[in-house]
Design a protein around this motif. Structure first.
Motif, PDB file in Angstrom:
ATOM      1  N   PRO A  37       0.810  -1.221   0.000  1.00  0.00           N
ATOM      2  CA  PRO A  37       0.000   0.000   0.000  1.00  0.00           C
ATOM      3  C   PRO A  37       0.845   1.275   0.000  1.00  0.00           C
ATOM      4  N   ASP A  38       2.068   1.162   0.453  1.00  0.00           N
ATOM      5  CA  ASP A  38       2.876   2.363   0.592  1.00  0.00           C
ATOM      6  C   ASP A  38       3.742   2.644  -0.628  1.00  0.00           C
ATOM      7  N   ILE A  39       3.563   1.889  -1.664  1.00  0.00           N
ATOM      8  CA  ILE A  39       4.409   2.108  -2.843  1.00  0.00           C
ATOM      9  C   ILE A  39       3.643   2.902  -3.893  1.00  0.00           C
ATOM     10  N   THR A  40       4.357   3.742  -4.597  1.00  0.00           N
ATOM     11  CA  THR A  40       3.721   4.498  -5.676  1.00  0.00           C
ATOM     12  C   THR A  40       3.871   3.731  -6.973  1.00  0.00           C
ATOM     13  N   THR A  41       3.070   4.076  -7.949  1.00  0.00           N
ATOM     14  CA  THR A  41       3.146   3.372  -9.240  1.00  0.00           C
ATOM     15  C   THR A  41       4.533   3.534  -9.839  1.00  0.00           C
ATOM     16  N   LYS A  42       5.085   4.672  -9.650  1.00  0.00           N
ATOM     17  CA  LYS A  42       6.412   4.902 -10.200  1.00  0.00           C
ATOM     18  C   LYS A  42       7.430   3.934  -9.607  1.00  0.00           C
ATOM     19  N   MET A  43       7.446   3.853  -8.294  1.00  0.00           N
ATOM     20  CA  MET A  43       8.419   2.982  -7.628  1.00  0.00           C
ATOM     21  C   MET A  43       8.149   1.521  -7.929  1.00  0.00           C
ATOM     22  N   LEU A  44       6.888   1.159  -8.014  1.00  0.00           N
ATOM     23  CA  LEU A  44       6.565  -0.231  -8.307  1.00  0.00           C
ATOM     24  C   LEU A  44       7.072  -0.599  -9.693  1.00  0.00           C
ATOM     25  N   THR A  45       6.757   0.217 -10.641  1.00  0.00           N
ATOM     26  CA  THR A  45       7.209  -0.043 -12.004  1.00  0.00           C
ATOM     27  C   THR A  45       8.727  -0.087 -12.077  1.00  0.00           C
ATOM     28  N   GLN A  46       9.346   0.887 -11.459  1.00  0.00           N
ATOM     29  CA  GLN A  46      10.806   0.967 -11.490  1.00  0.00           C
ATOM     30  C   GLN A  46      11.445  -0.263 -10.844  1.00  0.00           C
ATOM     31  N   THR A  47      10.911  -0.659  -9.711  1.00  0.00           N
ATOM     32  CA  THR A  47      11.457  -1.813  -9.010  1.00  0.00           C
ATOM     33  C   THR A  47      11.256  -3.093  -9.814  1.00  0.00           C
ATOM     34  N   LEU A  48      10.092  -3.237 -10.387  1.00  0.00           N
ATOM     35  CA  LEU A  48       9.820  -4.426 -11.201  1.00  0.00           C
ATOM     36  C   LEU A  48      10.754  -4.483 -12.410  1.00  0.00           C
ATOM     37  N   ARG A  49      11.020  -3.342 -12.977  1.00  0.00           N
ATOM     38  CA  ARG A  49      11.927  -3.296 -14.132  1.00  0.00           C
ATOM     39  C   ARG A  49      13.341  -3.750 -13.732  1.00  0.00           C
ATOM     40  N   GLU A  50      13.776  -3.259 -12.600  1.00  0.00           N
ATOM     41  CA  GLU A  50      15.120  -3.620 -12.150  1.00  0.00           C
ATOM     42  C   GLU A  50      15.211  -5.107 -11.852  1.00  0.00           C
TER      43      GLU A  50
END
Lengths: 135, 135
Positions: free
Chosen positions: B51-64
């Motif tokens: 719940p505390d993650i933003t779409t940006k961070m989620l996408t970025q983390t998944l990409r990495e």
DNA sequence: CTGTATCCGGAGTGATACTG
DNA sequence: CAGTATCACTCCGGATACAG
């Protein structure tokens, strides 16, 4: 099986997240690892073992580890000053985890080298000889 | 484009350090952990699980994680779009390590609650801020 | 020898709005 | 549903000088 947010018991945070906050610092895992290998290390020894760390970061990291009860700081009131760091019992419990991480990392590095070997022969020798000196 | 998760520097100092750089992100271990528990998760499910993650961070983390070959991204060209994430074999190898970390974290949280029971209100608030419902 | 103090740049993170 | 794009900000971490 996800028994969550039962009103009767305290809500569980993410334990993984919690743990990572405790040891997720840039040098924390390495310091714990070295302390495990050497049992006890002085400030200067740690400083030499981590050539890329500054005194500020080393002190700061050691303080955090100490506050988190992961390491024990033993200070001798002598001249010159002498301080020894060692793992606490709680910190000791993290060693299997770091060991696993260490093995995984070595394996990944090896695979990476294989994958790039055709174009990176030179690099191989250099990389392999440059380890933390405490492997 | 950041290469924080990609370790391609000429010199590799330490396997522990190397491994931490690859999974040391703020959410990486948690995502791997959830993927292990659920086998496969869609983007929206991950978003709700953290719940505390933003779409940006989620996408970025998944990409990495994907670039590091730790997870697999399966995309369905449908309407509406559908994307599924799952662990790769390499990522799977990290599960024992995360499991250990997870157990350690739970134990520490329990101890902390016991030790600070007198000031439970304050402590509870802090602990609960990252509840994840997948313990 | 074992640290502190200060300044500072940039990576990491977040909020918000927009898109195929 | 599954992302991108942009801007802004915090704060980690480095360099350097100093201190007990």
């Amino acid at each position: 099986m996800k028994n969550k947010s039962k009103v009767s018991e305290p809500i569980q945070p993410c334990a993984v997240d919690y743990a990572f906050k405790r040891i997720g610092g840039k040098y924390k895992a390495r310091i714990l690892w070295y302390l495990n290998l050497k049992t006890v290390l002085r400030y200067g020894e740690l400083s030499r073992t981590l050539p890329d760390i500054t005194t500020k970061m080393l002190t700061q990291t050691l303080r955090e580890l100490e506050d988190d009860k992961l390491i024990i700081r033993k200070m001798y009131h002598e001249v010159p000053p002498k301080v020894e760091y060692s793992l606490s019992d709680t910190g000791q419990e993290l060693i299997p985890f770091i060991a696993h991480l260490h093995n995984w990392g070595k394996k990944q590095i090896a695979n990476e080298l294989l994958a790039h070997q055709t174009s990176q022969d030179e690099r191989t020798a250099r990389v392999c000889q440059n380890e933390c000196g405490l492997d």
